[in-house]
Scaffold this motif. Structure first.
Motif, short mmCIF file in Angstrom:
data_model
loop_
_atom_site.label_atom_id
_atom_site.label_comp_id
_atom_site.label_asym_id
_atom_site.label_seq_id
_atom_site.Cartn_x
_atom_site.Cartn_y
_atom_site.Cartn_z
N CYS A 76 0.70 -1.05 -0.05
CA CYS A 76 0.10 0.13 -0.02
C CYS A 76 0.85 1.18 0.03
CB CYS A 76 -0.82 -0.10 1.15
SG CYS A 76 -2.15 -1.15 1.13
N PRO A 112 3.07 4.32 -0.96
CA PRO A 112 3.27 5.36 -2.05
C PRO A 112 4.54 4.61 -2.90
CG PRO A 112 3.47 6.58 -0.38
CD PRO A 112 2.91 5.42 0.13
N ASN A 113 4.63 5.12 -4.03
CA ASN A 113 5.83 4.76 -4.94
C ASN A 113 7.15 5.41 -4.41
OD1 ASN A 113 4.61 3.02 -6.66
ND2 ASN A 113 3.94 4.60 -8.12
N GLU A 114 6.94 6.90 -4.06
CA GLU A 114 8.12 7.52 -3.42
C GLU A 114 8.60 6.80 -2.12
OE1 GLU A 114 4.26 10.10 -2.30
OE2 GLU A 114 4.92 8.79 -4.23
N SER A 115 7.84 6.01 -1.41
CA SER A 115 8.15 5.23 -0.34
C SER A 115 8.94 4.23 -0.42
CB SER A 115 6.99 5.08 0.86
OG SER A 115 6.58 6.44 1.35
N SER A 134 0.72 -2.95 -6.74
CA SER A 134 -0.34 -2.10 -6.14
C SER A 134 -1.33 -3.01 -5.59
CB SER A 134 -0.92 -1.30 -7.18
OG SER A 134 -0.13 -0.43 -7.82
N ASN A 185 -7.28 -0.05 -0.75
CA ASN A 185 -6.61 0.89 0.01
C ASN A 185 -6.50 0.70 1.54
OD1 ASN A 185 -4.91 2.99 1.13
ND2 ASN A 185 -6.17 4.59 0.25
N GLU A 241 7.90 5.35 7.11
CA GLU A 241 6.89 5.25 5.87
C GLU A 241 5.77 4.73 6.01
OE1 GLU A 241 8.09 7.01 3.24
OE2 GLU A 241 9.86 7.58 4.78
N MET A 254 2.00 7.00 5.84
CA MET A 254 0.92 6.41 4.84
C MET A 254 -0.32 6.22 5.75
SD MET A 254 0.63 2.60 3.19
CE MET A 254 0.67 1.92 4.92
N ASN A 296 -1.65 9.93 6.30
CA ASN A 296 -2.06 10.43 4.75
C ASN A 296 -3.31 9.77 4.47
OD1 ASN A 296 -1.71 12.05 2.83
ND2 ASN A 296 -1.43 10.26 1.49
N GLU A 297 -3.80 8.53 4.76
CA GLU A 297 -4.80 7.80 4.29
C GLU A 297 -5.88 7.58 5.09
OE1 GLU A 297 -4.87 6.66 1.11
OE2 GLU A 297 -2.78 7.40 0.69
#
Length: 464
Positions: free
Chosen positions: A66, A68-71, A90, A94, A138, A142, A145-146
């Motif tokens: 789950c 994000p790509n940057e993490s 992915s 979520n 990280e 997440m 943020n979610e």
């Protein structure tokens, strides 16, 4: 033609399985629609079944998927690779957004175990603690943020080492925690945590504090800034610092309705100020009741639930307390074997619906008295074996004297005995129960503490 139930009906039905994780996991496999409904409920409090190592790894891998790509890129850049490449894909849902309960300690321990068991491909020269820090940051970022509205936060310091897990400084934290209503924490969590939380959370309704050697600066401020604290649990094995926390609760003398105290050095006299208390639970050694006598004359007009999970105050003190407050009680739990107290329960607690007390083998008449006097009684828990009530005798008494609304009987074998309820006695009891007027279904639960495992046998007796 078959007709499909509306979606909101399914959702309502699934809510009843919130605490039945096995059934919910089975629902995942039925179809996409059932999966969508059940997965949201399962992930509300995923930490409730994380202690199984196989489940723990699955939860961890799901959380990694789950991210994000940057993490994920940040972890790769620092030489942290997941051993199963599919976790970089992915996720189907979520999952993080479904969580309503967040346990910081469980997240930390989960990451630590995964790293220690080498379930990562790590090329980084950094230490295990540093890699754990990166992963926790990280994952927590997440979550912050979610999760649009977190309801419950748990943050207990690690038993072996007090490690500070930083996350309240994250920019996403404010929105996630603004509606927090339940907090469980240790008193020694780093001060910045409490200071930051004090700026965000003002509507905590349920607070659990586990006292440690240190009372962090900021905890008092956090408590004093709450608007409507209703439920407090205090756990302490050390008297240092408890008084200042207790004094900070004065503000909530009229709003607090539930109080649980577990420990040895928390003074009890302060309970008198909570005039609207509805539930009081005390789990103390005998010495912990040294000042309970100051409560014996206090009237708690709203008190409905009273539980003494271990020891209980002196009999003379309890008699006076129940004389004043017993008439309001709906639930009473007393780990006592005092015959006088059982008589007092029968005399002063006529409105009980649920009762746990201990009857010795010569107290069958006291049991009759309680059943006759407590006409609203719906459930009772009884100890059997050795020095306690004989199964045959009390089953006959229950079949004949139990109130009309009674529906649940628990038989608990506290000591290792060869006795069990004979099948003939059970059959006679069921037949007698079936002929009762009014007819009512019965739940009979038999718990054997000294089996290889605790066996729970439940018999449903239904009448037409």
């Amino acid at each position: 033609m078959s007709r499909q139930l509306p979606a909101d009906c399914f959702s309502e039905i699934f809510e009843y399985f919130e605490n039945d994780k096995v059934t919910l996991r089975s629902c995942l496999l039925v179809n996409r629609f059932w999966c969508e409904l059940s997965v949201k409920i399962l992930w509300r409090n995923i930490w409730s079944f994380i202690h199984r190592s196989d489940i723990q790894l699955k939860i961890f891998n799901t959380l990694i998927s789950c991210l994000p790509n940057e993490s994920k890129q940040l972890l790769s850049k620092n030489g942290i690779f997941i051993s199963t490449s599919s976790t970089w894909k992915s996720s189907l849902f979520n999952y993080a957004s479904f969580c309503k309960v967040l346990s910081i300690h469980e997240i930390d321990q989960m990451i630590k175990r995964v790293l220690e068991n080498h379930q990562f491909a790590i090329t980084s020269p950094q230490s295990l603690d540093y890699n754990k820090y990166l992963l926790s940051q990280e994952i927590l970022k997440m979550f912050m943020n979610e999760i649009s509205s977190l309801k419950s936060l748990e943050y207990y310091s690690e038993r072996s080492k007090n490690e500070n897990i930083m996350f309240v400084h994250l920019s996403e934290t404010k929105n996630c925690l603004k509606d927090l209503t339940k907090l469980k924490c240790s008193s020694d969590i780093y001060s910045e945590f409490f200071f930051q939380l004090s700026q965000i959370c003002h509507n905590i309704q349920s607070l659990t504090i586990e006292f440690k050697d240190i009372i962090s600066n900021g905890l008092i401020d956090l408590i004093s800034l709450q608007n409507n604290l209703k439920n407090v649990t205090l756990k302490s094995e050390d008297k240092d610092g408890t008084e200042i926390i207790v004094s900070s609760l004065t503000k909530f003398s009229s709003s607090l309705t539930k109080l649980k105290i577990k420990g040895y050095y928390i003074p009890l006299s302060f309970i008198a100020m909570f005039t609207n208390l509805q539930e009081l639970v005390l789990s103390l050694e005998l010495s912990g009741f040294y000042d309970f006598n100051q409560l014996q004359y206090v009237n708690f007009p709203q008190l409905k639930v009273l539980k003494f999970l271990d020891e209980y105050p002196e009999v003379e003190v309890m008699i006076k307390f129940l004389e004043i407050n017993g008439k309001n009680l709906n639930e009473l739990y007393m780990h006592n074997n005092d015959k006088i107290l059982n008589l007092i329960i029968a005399k002063f607690c006529p409105n009980l619906k649920s009762l746990f007390t201990i009857f010795m083998d010569d107290e069958i008449e006291n049991l009759k008295l309680i059943l006759n006097n407590c006409q609203y009684l719906e459930s009772i828990k009884i100890w059997c074996g050795d020095y306690y009530l004989n199964e045959k005798d009390f089953l006959e008494v229950f079949a004949k004297y139990s109130p009309k609304n009674f529906y649940k009987l628990e038989i608990f074998y506290a000591y290792k005995v060869s006795l069990e309820v004979p099948s003939d006695d059970l059959e006679n009891f069921f037949l007698s129960w079936k002929s009762r007027i009014p007819q009512k279904p019965l739940s009979l639960i038999i718990i054997d503490k000294y089996s290889d495992f605790i066996s729970l046998k439940e018999f449903g007796v239904w009448t037409e």
